[in-house]
Every structure is written in structure tokens, then in C-alpha cells.
Motif scaffolding. Structure first.
Motif, short mmCIF file in Angstrom:
data_model
loop_
_atom_site.label_atom_id
_atom_site.label_comp_id
_atom_site.label_asym_id
_atom_site.label_seq_id
_atom_site.Cartn_x
_atom_site.Cartn_y
_atom_site.Cartn_z
N MET A 136 0.86 -1.12 0.01
CA MET A 136 0.00 0.10 -0.25
C MET A 136 0.81 1.17 0.08
SD MET A 136 -2.70 1.43 2.68
CE MET A 136 -3.95 -0.18 2.24
N VAL A 137 0.52 2.24 -0.63
CA VAL A 137 1.41 3.47 -0.83
C VAL A 137 0.22 4.53 -0.47
CG1 VAL A 137 2.39 5.10 -2.48
CG2 VAL A 137 2.76 2.62 -2.82
N TRP A 138 0.74 5.42 0.40
CA TRP A 138 -0.17 6.72 0.65
C TRP A 138 0.56 7.81 0.17
CZ3 TRP A 138 -4.69 6.00 3.44
CH2 TRP A 138 -4.91 4.78 3.94
N LEU A 139 -0.37 8.67 -0.73
CA LEU A 139 0.10 10.01 -1.39
C LEU A 139 -0.84 10.97 -0.84
CD1 LEU A 139 0.92 8.54 -4.83
CD2 LEU A 139 2.68 9.19 -3.05
N PRO A 140 -0.24 12.17 -0.38
CA PRO A 140 -1.18 13.10 -0.09
C PRO A 140 -1.83 13.84 -1.61
CG PRO A 140 0.89 13.78 0.49
CD PRO A 140 1.09 12.46 -0.19
N ALA A 141 -3.27 14.11 -1.33
CA ALA A 141 -3.98 14.31 -2.52
C ALA A 141 -3.39 15.85 -3.24
CB ALA A 141 -5.40 14.48 -2.31
N ALA A 142 -2.92 16.60 -2.32
CA ALA A 142 -2.70 17.94 -2.57
C ALA A 142 -1.16 17.86 -3.34
CB ALA A 142 -2.33 18.83 -1.32
N ASN A 143 -0.46 16.75 -3.41
CA ASN A 143 0.77 16.64 -3.85
C ASN A 143 0.75 16.09 -5.39
OD1 ASN A 143 3.61 15.17 -4.67
ND2 ASN A 143 3.91 15.64 -2.65
N THR A 158 2.71 14.55 -7.20
CA THR A 158 2.79 12.77 -7.19
C THR A 158 1.56 12.20 -7.28
OG1 THR A 158 5.18 13.35 -6.31
CG2 THR A 158 4.02 10.84 -6.44
N TYR A 159 0.52 12.73 -6.44
CA TYR A 159 -0.59 12.22 -6.34
C TYR A 159 -1.57 12.08 -7.87
CZ TYR A 159 -5.65 11.21 -5.54
OH TYR A 159 -6.83 10.72 -5.50
N GLU A 160 -1.41 13.45 -8.41
CA GLU A 160 -1.98 13.28 -9.74
C GLU A 160 -1.33 12.71 -10.81
OE1 GLU A 160 -1.79 17.55 -10.64
OE2 GLU A 160 -2.36 18.24 -8.77
N VAL A 161 -0.14 12.72 -10.69
CA VAL A 161 0.82 11.92 -11.78
C VAL A 161 0.42 10.27 -11.76
CG1 VAL A 161 2.87 11.16 -12.61
CG2 VAL A 161 2.60 13.53 -12.34
N PHE A 212 11.66 14.56 -1.17
CA PHE A 212 10.23 14.30 -1.60
C PHE A 212 9.12 14.47 -0.59
CE2 PHE A 212 13.91 12.14 -3.62
CZ PHE A 212 13.69 12.41 -4.95
N GLY A 213 9.40 14.87 0.47
CA GLY A 213 8.38 14.95 1.56
C GLY A 213 7.77 16.24 1.69
N GLY A 214 8.59 17.27 1.21
CA GLY A 214 8.07 18.61 1.58
C GLY A 214 7.80 19.32 0.33
N GLU A 215 8.47 20.16 -0.15
CA GLU A 215 8.25 21.00 -1.31
C GLU A 215 7.76 20.20 -2.50
OE1 GLU A 215 8.30 24.63 -1.44
OE2 GLU A 215 8.61 24.35 0.85
N ASN A 216 6.83 20.84 -3.13
CA ASN A 216 6.32 20.43 -4.66
C ASN A 216 7.44 20.37 -5.68
OD1 ASN A 216 4.99 20.20 -7.16
ND2 ASN A 216 3.11 20.38 -6.01
N GLY A 217 7.38 19.39 -6.22
CA GLY A 217 8.53 19.21 -7.50
C GLY A 217 8.20 20.63 -8.64
#
Length: 59
Positions: free
Chosen positions: A1-8, A10-13, A36-41
Motif C-alpha cells: 500500500m502506498v499513501w500519497l497526499p492528494a495535494a501533492n 505526485t498524487y495527480e501523476v 520528496f516529502g516537503g516541497e512540490n516538484g
């Protein structure tokens, strides 16, 4: 299982992707996760301080 914040971004991709690769790291490799845990790419290049190379895709 992988958890990704919807606001990130990476979630969209990941949500649109047909496949998603998740690297498994040892405990002593935790410094690799910090960019990878803080600022957006879109605002920073997350790979600037992470050594990497282009590899072969495996299906």
C-alpha cells in the motif's frame, strides 16, 4: 500500500498512471526521502542532490 497526499503533484501523476514504481529503501537511506516529502516538484528540482541514473524499464 502506498499513501500519497492528494495535494501533492505526485498524487495527480500516480492517479493517471497505468503503473507506479515505488523504490524500497533501507533505514540508512532515509536522507534520500527528505527532498520528496516537503516541497512540490513544480517549485524545486527534487533530484538536485540525489545521485541517480536513467535505467531500463522493466514490465
Amino acid at each position: 500500500m502506498v499513501w500519497l497526499p492528494a495535494a501533492n503533484r505526485t498524487y495527480e501523476v500516480a492517479h493517471r498512471a497505468e503503473r507506479l514504481a515505488v523504490p524500497l529503501l533501507r533505514r540508512d537511506q532515509d536522507r534520500l526521502t527528505r527532498p520528496f516529502g516537503g516541497e512540490n516538484g513544480e517549485r524545486i528540482d527534487e533530484f538536485t542532490d540525489v545521485p541517480w541514473h536513467r535505467g531500463r524499464a522493466v514490465h
